[in-house]
Each structure stands twice: as C-alpha cells, then as structure tokens.
Write an enzyme that holds these catalytic residues in place. Structure first.
Site, PDB file in Angstrom:
ATOM      1  N   ILE A 470     195.334  23.632  83.723  1.00 31.92           N
ATOM      2  CA  ILE A 470     195.858  22.407  83.558  1.00 31.92           C
ATOM      3  C   ILE A 470     196.698  22.298  82.306  1.00 31.92           C
ATOM      4  O   ILE A 470     196.545  21.444  81.428  1.00 31.92           O
ATOM      5  CB  ILE A 470     194.412  21.518  83.212  1.00 31.92           C
ATOM      6  CG1 ILE A 470     193.512  22.049  82.259  1.00 31.92           C
ATOM      7  CG2 ILE A 470     193.768  21.413  84.556  1.00 31.92           C
ATOM      8  CD1 ILE A 470     192.393  21.091  81.842  1.00 31.92           C
ATOM      9  N   ALA A 514     187.977  30.987  81.259  1.00 34.73           N
ATOM     10  CA  ALA A 514     188.588  32.239  80.843  1.00 34.73           C
ATOM     11  C   ALA A 514     187.307  33.334  80.786  1.00 34.73           C
ATOM     12  O   ALA A 514     187.861  34.300  81.261  1.00 34.73           O
ATOM     13  CB  ALA A 514     188.615  32.018  79.142  1.00 34.73           C
ATOM     14  N   ILE A 634     189.592  36.735  71.002  1.00 33.30           N
ATOM     15  CA  ILE A 634     190.644  35.930  71.488  1.00 33.30           C
ATOM     16  C   ILE A 634     191.866  36.520  72.261  1.00 33.30           C
ATOM     17  O   ILE A 634     192.303  37.931  71.775  1.00 33.30           O
ATOM     18  CB  ILE A 634     191.476  35.590  70.079  1.00 33.30           C
ATOM     19  CG1 ILE A 634     190.351  34.818  69.060  1.00 33.30           C
ATOM     20  CG2 ILE A 634     192.492  34.532  70.528  1.00 33.30           C
ATOM     21  CD1 ILE A 634     189.779  33.620  69.773  1.00 33.30           C
ATOM     22  N   PRO A 637     196.314  34.914  71.186  1.00 31.03           N
ATOM     23  CA  PRO A 637     196.363  34.258  69.978  1.00 31.03           C
ATOM     24  C   PRO A 637     197.380  33.173  70.181  1.00 31.03           C
ATOM     25  O   PRO A 637     197.042  31.873  69.533  1.00 31.03           O
ATOM     26  CB  PRO A 637     196.755  35.158  68.584  1.00 31.03           C
ATOM     27  CG  PRO A 637     196.223  36.515  69.133  1.00 31.03           C
ATOM     28  CD  PRO A 637     196.395  36.294  70.817  1.00 31.03           C
ATOM     29  N   LYS A 638     198.294  33.363  70.849  1.00 35.38           N
ATOM     30  CA  LYS A 638     199.582  32.056  70.879  1.00 35.38           C
ATOM     31  C   LYS A 638     199.011  30.924  71.905  1.00 35.38           C
ATOM     32  O   LYS A 638     198.898  29.996  71.355  1.00 35.38           O
ATOM     33  CB  LYS A 638     200.803  32.863  71.406  1.00 35.38           C
ATOM     34  CG  LYS A 638     201.968  31.844  71.398  1.00 35.38           C
ATOM     35  CD  LYS A 638     203.143  32.409  72.157  1.00 35.38           C
ATOM     36  CE  LYS A 638     204.483  31.635  71.722  1.00 35.38           C
ATOM     37  NZ  LYS A 638     205.764  32.379  72.127  1.00 35.38           N
ATOM     38  N   GLN A 643     195.826  25.789  72.039  1.00 32.01           N
ATOM     39  CA  GLN A 643     194.372  25.001  72.723  1.00 32.01           C
ATOM     40  C   GLN A 643     193.928  24.206  71.292  1.00 32.01           C
ATOM     41  O   GLN A 643     193.370  23.175  71.469  1.00 32.01           O
ATOM     42  CB  GLN A 643     193.371  25.862  73.243  1.00 32.01           C
ATOM     43  CG  GLN A 643     193.816  26.272  74.678  1.00 32.01           C
ATOM     44  CD  GLN A 643     193.599  25.109  75.504  1.00 32.01           C
ATOM     45  OE1 GLN A 643     192.685  24.450  75.880  1.00 32.01           O
ATOM     46  NE2 GLN A 643     194.756  24.658  75.982  1.00 32.01           N
ATOM     47  N   LYS A 706     184.857  33.341  74.284  1.00 36.60           N
ATOM     48  CA  LYS A 706     184.196  32.056  74.420  1.00 36.60           C
ATOM     49  C   LYS A 706     185.319  31.086  74.520  1.00 36.60           C
ATOM     50  O   LYS A 706     186.432  31.091  74.132  1.00 36.60           O
ATOM     51  CB  LYS A 706     183.408  31.776  73.188  1.00 36.60           C
ATOM     52  CG  LYS A 706     182.339  32.701  72.938  1.00 36.60           C
ATOM     53  CD  LYS A 706     181.765  32.461  71.388  1.00 36.60           C
ATOM     54  CE  LYS A 706     180.563  33.341  71.260  1.00 36.60           C
ATOM     55  NZ  LYS A 706     179.721  33.078  69.974  1.00 36.60           N
ATOM     56  N   GLU A 710     187.619  23.017  74.090  1.00 37.28           N
ATOM     57  CA  GLU A 710     186.881  22.018  73.624  1.00 37.28           C
ATOM     58  C   GLU A 710     186.455  22.142  72.129  1.00 37.28           C
ATOM     59  O   GLU A 710     186.283  21.128  71.508  1.00 37.28           O
ATOM     60  CB  GLU A 710     185.700  21.682  74.416  1.00 37.28           C
ATOM     61  CG  GLU A 710     186.176  20.897  75.601  1.00 37.28           C
ATOM     62  CD  GLU A 710     185.559  21.426  76.790  1.00 37.28           C
ATOM     63  OE1 GLU A 710     185.430  19.997  77.589  1.00 37.28           O
ATOM     64  OE2 GLU A 710     185.329  22.281  77.484  1.00 37.28           O
TER      65      GLU A 710
END
Length: 743
Positions: A470, A514, A634, A637-638, A643, A706, A710
């Site tokens: 999305i 992820a 991560i 990172p980009k 996000q 993780k 959100e």
C-alpha cells in the site's frame, strides 16, 4: 552473507510509480468495458417507498439500473459476507432490501457504455423515502453504551484485562491525582486513490477482478462466498494500491456491485467511487475516554483508571484496543479498565492507521504529562521513574524494549535539557513556544504466510506471495530479503505480489507484513537454497560433494565453502544440473508460538515536539519534531524512515486538523471532500527527524523485525498536545486542537 538488508536502498517499484507504468484498479482495460455509477441515499434512516428509474433507462447507452427491486438473488447467510477483518454482527449487503441504515448508503447502480453517461443517468433517478428518527451523536447516547459482542475478531482485539488491585482505595489515598475526559472526532482515511473495481467477465463466466484492496485473497473470499462461486472461477489482482491506511482491509461495496452487474449483464464492468462516496464506508470512530491517575510523592504511578466508549453501526460491533495501552506502558499495581460501544445509525467503523493505539496512547500520554506538572517533575523523568520491562496487561516481559535508549537519544537530539518547564515561558516575538513529549507503542505481531521461489533456467530468482504493497515498500524489502538469503544481486530478483493465485498471505495491516511475509520469503529462499546445494553436490567433481549444509554460504551468485571461498559452485551450474528445468520451492512460515508465548512483543518510540502558537490568532505550527524508534532490525533505513515520517505527518494531522464533521440533524458527514476535510499540506510540515535505535530481538520472528507502519503516529498527537500546553498553559483534551479551542 548480507549485502542488502540494512542498506538504505531506493524502491524497486519507484520508477514504475513516477513514470505512470504502475497500474491501479481503475486503470486496467477490457474489451467492451462498461461503467457503473453508484446512487447514494439522501436520508440516514428509513425505507425507500418508490424508486423511479425510467428516465435513466430511456437514455441510449444506459444498459441497466440495478436496485433492491430487480437485483439478482444474493446469499442470505451472514457468513457469506464475512471477510478476514469482519467484526461480530451482520455484514452490510448492498441492495439487499429497501431499508436505509445510514446516510450515503448505496441504493442503486447505473451501468452504461461510458462513465459520463452513467453519472448523468444516475442524476435522473428519483427516490421517495419514508424517514425514521436517527441517532448519530455519540456524546448524547452514552447512556446506551454496552459491552461488545465476542467473536473471532476478539482474538486480535481482546477486551481489557480484568481489574487488578484496588483502584478506588489507592487512588483516594494518593498524594497526587489527575483525572480528565479525552475525546476525538470521527476521521476518514482519504487515500489518494479512490476505491474501484474493474471486473473482467470471461467467456466461460469466470471473473478476473482488478480491485483496490489490502488483500487480494480477502476480496476473492468475499466474492466467492457472496455469489456462491468457486475459488477457481474468481481471480483478484491488485499489484499497486494508491494508499489505503486500513480502508482496504475489508472489501468495499463497489466490488460487490461491480461483480453483480458483470454477472447480470455478462459484460465487463468498472465501478469507481467518488471522493464524496469515500465518506460512506468505514471511518475511525469517535471515541470518548475517561482517565484517572494516582501517584505517590516520588512520581510512581500506583493507580490507573481508563475507560473508553466508541461508536459502531447498528449491524456490526466494531471494536478497538483503547484503554489496554495504559498498563502496557505503565506498571501500576491497581488498575481498572473498561471499554464499551454505542450502536449508532452510521456505517461500521473501520481500522485506520494504528487503530485504538492512536486513540488510547495520546489520552494516557496527555494524562501522564498532566501528572508531571501536578508533581513538578520533568515529563521525561516521570516516564523514566515509571519505566518497566514488563507488559502488565499480559504480565509478561517484553522480548526486547530499547525505549530507555529512545528517551536518551531523542532528548539529546532535540535538546530537551534546555527546556524551561514553566508554561508560557518560552517565546519568539508574538509566538509562544512549547516543547512536549510522549511515549509511543505498537504491537509487533507475526501471522502465518506462504511464499514461492523459483530459480529459472537463466539464473533469475522469482519470488511470489499474495500480500499487498500500500506504498510501504513491501516490494523492496522482500526483494532485499530474497537477494540476501540466496546471495544474489537485487537486479536478478523479482518479487511479485497482489494476486489471489499466489501463495497465501493475510491482509496487509497491523504492521505485520514485514515480519509475516518477510519470514515466509526468508524460509522459502532458504529451502530453495537447500535444493540448489544438493544439486551442486551432484555435479561431477563438485568441490561441495562432501560438504554439509552448515559448511556453506550463498555469496555473489555462488554456493561456497565458508572456510575456503575458492571452493564454489555457481547457482547457474546448480540449476543446470536440474535437467533443463527451473528449481522450485513453496514454503510456509508460522510464528514460533512456543518461543513467543512467554513474551510480549512491541515496537516503542519516544517523540519530542516543538510548537509555535501565535498568541493573537491561536494558530499552531509544529516547527520541529524528533521520533526515536526501537523497531527491531531495520531492513531498509530509507523506506523505514519514510514510514515514520508519514506517521509523524499524520500525527500532526490528527492532533491539529483531521475531523469528519457530522450534522446530527440530518446524520450526514458534511465535509466530504479534500477541500473541506483538512489534512496537512507542504506548508504545514517543517523539520521532522527520525532516529532508529539499535535493537536486537531473536524472539519476535526469524528476521528480528518489528513493523513500522503504525509506531510513527501513535506518540505524535500527545506530544503536540503537551507542547501546546507548555506554550499556552491551556490543556486541550479534545482532538483536533483547532484555533477556536486555543482562543
């Protein structure tokens, strides 16, 4: 050996998106395509007594007007309309009968040879109603609040835990007390891409559907159940989604209407909703919360009361996890939580970025700020005094929690130590300056998923799973995982998603993609690697003939000995050994429940915000903000920073701008356009900074990741509200904080 994971790589789908090659649901064509336009009810509650369609049908090129009076037979059982995200209750069935349950309900579909003709014909339809009294105001209906019905949805959204200790007694005896009422208005998702379904009718009656959805298989499940079709006769494709934020978790009514029309006319049909109709399904529910905190003189929180009441429809019990965040963040021994819902004459609310979390966390974090002022303790220090490595809602330790380091790094980057604690003490000319902070938290879940990997005869890797992207970067991180696992360059790897024919994946939501699909991609590539290793061993004179699996690594398109890199076999040689056929593997990834069951898993954040408030006009600007995130490993990172920045922008929006304004006299959302539903523009956004705090977690999932979709938003609204108080001395507990509330 890792070459790509952890690197700030650009999106693999970026070029397609910026050049227009990426196709969305309303952009797929079909021979003899027809167009459907939805007619919406103009009343909130009652019944249709007459619907006049003759004038519309008289227009050349108008093929059909489908209403409750002439629709084909549809399934009757509630279960036929359930989907992966359906709450308990009876799901909405478009055109089921003449009953009107909410304003804007679809009551007819006009199908014509062109979109413009269908839209014009829809304006000619005349409808007579018998209206009934409606109730849409949560505040005036709190006396009707009740406990939600239980169902499968309660597995993901459990009710608050039972009371612990004795809140009333301890609160009464606490030397420091805070209590307040916190609320926010309804909000709508408003993604850039409107909801659309292009249903291609095949000669044999099979359907190929291009749908805007966060789960192609969820839309397939819905269509096959509602229309009594076999899975082999329905294929749903959704390669790109122009934003959704939760609005695509459930199939929306344009899908149902497009399928109904295509089957009835035996023609391909496209139905696209207007921006105004995007306000006629799902929204973040208006919610009212009451919080009371007790603390000792040293700042230790010893008593928490947190209740919440949210709105739902008359036909489904939509719920959120709202008060439970309080004991998840703060380890008080005496806790009483409650959550209820009020059925109103609105459509069923729908998960919206950080559902429940961005409602409950800002309320408790604002109350904590109030407690800091009550005690005369720095808000950061108060949070450190009440720091815990256990989630007291579950009474389990966290699998990892680097929140303390988030506090340290975020405060240092922001310059928190320079803050004058007195409200109204910092200014720049006629602008009052305020600094505020907040904790953020979001659960780190993993779901079952499948993936397929194929190494082709020309040495290219193809990986598929029926997940969605999305706009979060799913294409990119899955490509990174696959490339790293098999030691291949990313340009030789193609990851595909968004097709119901692909291996099983859950809806893309909850920040679990992820972890969920990424784990499946890692597992399938590892198992494909084992097959390739065995083929490599069979090559005559293979340097790997006597090696064990643990002796080898995949690097630079080769399988080589860890202790002797010169002893290697190329992946091309391995696939050549397969008799001229590609090497194929399909695998399933499951959460390690035995490993995870004794731990609570979550991402954490510390948010620091500066606001400037014009003391004459009451206007608020968020001039800078720092989010320090502990989100496990991560992957990129980009894309990860994007996000978090997106979440921070939305946090500004939620705190200061977003609200769906309803006229309760007529029961309709009035600001149903992007001209009047306010969201941030470029001029509203200033200096946003993101820190990723190093966090290792081998319990949460095989990748140690993780979700980040959100965690970026949950801490922002409270940090802004707390900064506004620091600037003005006014404590605003009702979001959004508009200038009238400041003045």
């Amino acid at each position: 050996m890792s070459n790509y994971i952890g690197k700030p790589l650009s999106r693999v789908d970026g070029v397609a998106k910026v050049t227009g090659k990426a196709k969305y649901a309303a952009e797929f064509d079909a021979p003899d395509l027809t167009y459907g336009y939805v007619v919406s009810s103009t009343i909130t509650k009652g019944r249709i007594t007459h619907i006049e369609t003759s004038e519309a049908l008289s227009l050349p090129g108008v093929l059909s007007v489908i209403t409750h009076e002439n629709r084909p037979k549809i399934a009757w059982l509630d279960m036929s309309y359930k989907d992966q995200d359906a709450p308990p209750g009876s799901p909405f069935r478009p055109l089921r009968d003449n009953k009107i349950s909410y304003s804007g309900q679809p009551i007819a579909l006009v199908v014509a040879e062109t979109f413009e003709l269908a839209r014009y014909a829809a304006s000619l339809i005349r409808v007579d109603y018998r209206e009934a009294p409606h109730e849409t105001n949560l505040d005036t209906n709190l006396h009707r609040a009740r406990k939600p019905k239980s169902g499968l949805a309660s597995l993901l959204k459990p009710p608050p835990p039972k009371p612990r200790g004795n809140f009333d007694e301890v609160y009464a005896a606490s030397p420091a007390k805070v209590e307040g009422r916190y609320s926010h208005s309804p909000e709508h998702h408003n993604p850039m891409e409107m909801f659309a379904s292009t249903v291609v009718y095949e000669k044999d009656g099979k359907l190929t559907i291009y749908d805007k959805t966060q789960g192609a298989q969820n839309s397939q499940l819905y269509v096959t159940q509602a229309f009594n079709m076999s899975f082999s006769d329905v294929r749903v494709i959704s390669p790109f989604v122009g934003g959704a934020f939760g609005s695509g978790l459930r199939p929306q009514y344009q899908l149902f209407l497009a399928v109904m029309a295509a089957r009835e006319l035996k023609r391909s049909v496209r139905v696209t909703l207007t921006r105004q109709q995007m306000f006629t399904f799902g929204h973040r529910p208006a919610t009212i919360q009451n919080i009371a905190l007790g603390a000792d003189s040293n700042g230790k929180i010893n008593a928490i009361y947190h209740d919440a009441v949210g709105e739902t429809s008359q036909f489904e019990d939509y719920t959120e996890i709202v008060p439970t965040w309080s004991p998840m963040i703060y380890p008080a021994e005496n806790v009483t939580l409650d959550y209820k819902i009020v059925p109103l004459d609105v459509f069923t609310p729908l998960d919206m970025r950080a559902p429940g979390g961005v409602t409950g966390v800002p309320a408790i974090e604002t109350a904590i700020d109030e407690m800091a002022y009550e005690l005369g303790i720095d808000p950061l220090e108060l949070r450190l005094i009440n720091y815990s490595d256990r989630n007291m809602a579950e009474d389990k330790p966290f699998s990892s929690k680097e929140l303390r380091e988030c506090f340290r790094q975020g405060a240092e980057r922001f310059g928190w130590a320079k803050r004058n604690p007195k409200p109204g003490s910092m200014r720049d000319g006629h602008n009052l300056i305020g600094w505020g902070m907040s904790t953020g938290m979001w659960e780190a879940n993993q779901m079952p998923a499948r993936a397929e990997a194929v190494l082709t005869v020309n040495g290219k890797l193809r990986v598929t799973s029926a997940t969605a992207d999305i706009g979060t970067g799913t294409y990119t991180i899955m490509t990174q995982i696959a490339a790293d696992t098999l030691g291949m360059p990313m340009e030789d790897v193609l990851f595909k998603l968004g097709d119901s024919d692909m291996p099983l994946a859950p809806i893309e939501g909850g920040s679990w993609t992820a972890a969920t699909v990424g784990s499946a991609v890692k597992v399938v590539c590892e198992e494909l690697g084992r097959k390739l290793f065995k083929l490599a061993q069979k090559i005559p004179g293979s340097p790997l003939a006597k090696a064990k699996w643990d002796d080898v690594e995949f690097v630079d398109k080769h399988i080589r000995l860890k202790q002797n890199p010169a002893a290697a076999v190329s992946l091309q040689q391995a696939v050549d050994q397969n008799g001229g056929a590609a090497v194929w593997q399909k695998s399933t990834s499951l959460p390690a429940m035995m490993k995870q069951k004794n731990y609570s898993r979550a991402a954490h954040s510390a948010v620091f915000v500066e606001v400037m408030v014009d003391e004459d006009l009451g206007t608020i600007r968020v001039t800078r903000a720092v989010s320090a995130i502990a989100g496990g490993k991560i992957l990129n990172p980009k894309t990860a920073r994007s996000q978090i920045i997106g979440g921070m922008v939305w946090g500004i929006s939620k705190a200061l701008e977003e609200e769906s304004v309803m006229d309760h006299t007529i029961g309709r959302f009035m600001n149903h356009s992007l001209a009047e539903y306010h969201v941030p523009v470029n001029a509203d956004i200033h200096d946003l900074d993101v820190i990723f705090v190093e966090e290792h977690d081998d319990i949460v999932n095989p990748l140690g990741v993780k979700g980040l979709g959100e965690i970026g938003i949950v801490g922002m609204p409270a940090a802004i509200a707390n900064a506004v108080f620091h600037a003005t001395g006014k404590r605003i507990r009702e979001l959004p904080i508009t200038l009238d509330k400041i003045l």
